[in-house]
Enzyme design. Sequence first.
Site, PDB file in Angstrom:
ATOM      1  N   THR A 150       2.918   2.155  -2.105  1.00  0.00           N
ATOM      2  CA  THR A 150       4.249   1.885  -2.655  1.00  0.00           C
ATOM      3  C   THR A 150       4.301   2.196  -4.151  1.00  0.00           C
ATOM      4  OG1 THR A 150       3.505  -0.398  -2.800  1.00  0.00           O
ATOM      5  CG2 THR A 150       5.026   0.118  -1.022  1.00  0.00           C
ATOM      6  N   GLU A 197       0.848  -1.207   0.000  1.00  0.00           N
ATOM      7  CA  GLU A 197       0.000   0.000   0.000  1.00  0.00           C
ATOM      8  C   GLU A 197       0.874   1.245   0.000  1.00  0.00           C
ATOM      9  OE1 GLU A 197      -3.012  -0.304  -1.200  1.00  0.00           O
ATOM     10  OE2 GLU A 197      -3.598  -1.609   0.440  1.00  0.00           O
ATOM     11  N   ASP A 202      -3.982   0.546  -9.556  1.00  0.00           N
ATOM     12  CA  ASP A 202      -5.380   0.174  -9.769  1.00  0.00           C
ATOM     13  C   ASP A 202      -5.675  -0.074 -11.243  1.00  0.00           C
ATOM     14  OD1 ASP A 202      -5.448   0.725  -7.104  1.00  0.00           O
ATOM     15  OD2 ASP A 202      -6.500   2.628  -7.296  1.00  0.00           O
ATOM     16  N   GLY A 209     -12.956   1.560  -1.652  1.00  0.00           N
ATOM     17  CA  GLY A 209     -11.554   1.192  -1.839  1.00  0.00           C
ATOM     18  C   GLY A 209     -11.355   0.009  -2.769  1.00  0.00           C
ATOM     19  N   GLY A 229     -16.349   4.343  -3.259  1.00  0.00           N
ATOM     20  CA  GLY A 229     -15.712   4.874  -2.046  1.00  0.00           C
ATOM     21  C   GLY A 229     -15.342   3.802  -1.037  1.00  0.00           C
ATOM     22  N   GLU A 265      -6.844  10.098 -14.323  1.00  0.00           N
ATOM     23  CA  GLU A 265      -7.188  10.339 -12.915  1.00  0.00           C
ATOM     24  C   GLU A 265      -6.284  11.424 -12.317  1.00  0.00           C
ATOM     25  OE1 GLU A 265      -8.641   7.245 -10.680  1.00  0.00           O
ATOM     26  OE2 GLU A 265      -8.336   8.215  -8.744  1.00  0.00           O
TER      27      GLU A 265
END
Length: 367
Positions: free
Chosen positions: A17, A15, A152, A104, A102, A140
């Site tokens: 990273t 996370e 993602d 995750g 929202g 994004e």
Amino acid sequence: MVIVRSPGRINLIGEHTDYNEGFVLPSAIDRAIYLAVGPRRGSDVSLTSLDLNDQIQFNVREAAKSKKAWANYLIGVVHQLNEAGYRIGGFNCVFSGDIPIGAGMSSSAGVEAGLAFALNSIFDLGIGRRDLAKIAQRSENEFVGVRCGIMDQFANLLSKGESALHLDCRSLQFEHIPFTRKDLEFVLCDTGVKHSLASSEYNLRREQCETGAGIIRKYFTGVRSLRDVEPEMLREHKGELGDMIYGRCEYVVEENARVNLAGKYLRQNDYDKFGELLYASHEGLRDRYQVSCRELDILVDAATKIDGVLGARMMGGGFGGCTLNLVERDSAEEFKSKIRKSYERDTGKIPQLYECSLMPGTDLVPD
Ligand code: GLA
């Protein structure tokens, strides 16, 4: 016209990273957005969100930011394709899905990468999956204003199913590591807290990492990002870094090491050790990187006390969203009922729980 299935993702470990050019271990899951996309005459674009019951139209050559937040995830993709010199015509896009917003699970990458994939297909643009991921990420970054990393969008487009995607976010080299234990499953527990702080704090963490890497770079040549930093290098310059930046950097350096270890344990079928790394990741995110929140900590704490749980941690950007729990399939019902009770007792809220399996990335839905 094409119909595209564009999945959500979980991140097993790694996370914060990705934007430090480090390592991540995500996978697409069995929740997805479906987009129906077809060309139309002229240069108008029509986007329709069935779930929000909302619609927007614009000219494909004038892909500008909209006041409608949901639309920017899609308009941004059109903008990026224009910027990159791809010629696309007008089109219609209607979409709907079951990735909770929202929580995750990256519904945002779902719409971005899903649309990029669909346009690539209907206008025959010949863009490969890695480049589609970069286009979706840039969209994004620039249109939504979150300086997110590549994880993602990459997981969305390059996952294989029943495996975790071990990704080097610098070289974009990756390996699919099979997830072999059919008696284990991932359960997500949603705090119900929407990460409203998330984008400002996210961008701030990113800056703090860059500051830390900048300090270390003065003393060690070849340090481009925290990816290149070893714990001793940080310790040597702890004074100059200061406690806060030191903590941020130390977390990232340790998390990178955990991802590679996690990959090794998966290959060796050592799921107990793998699970322990999830707890360690959570501790770092909570204490050193400071992106957890009370509700996430309550859920992880509760998980440690339930039989049949191998590991748990907060997942994604933080400040809300879900925890990821690795649970024995036979204990899953009991896990769900116990964690629901304990979360309700401590917060007064009932958490949404999602069992998920590891699925392949975005693709066309066959006729
Ligand atoms: C969000 C971002 C990702 C990644 C995670 C944290 O999901 O979109 O790029 O940085 O947070 O690991």
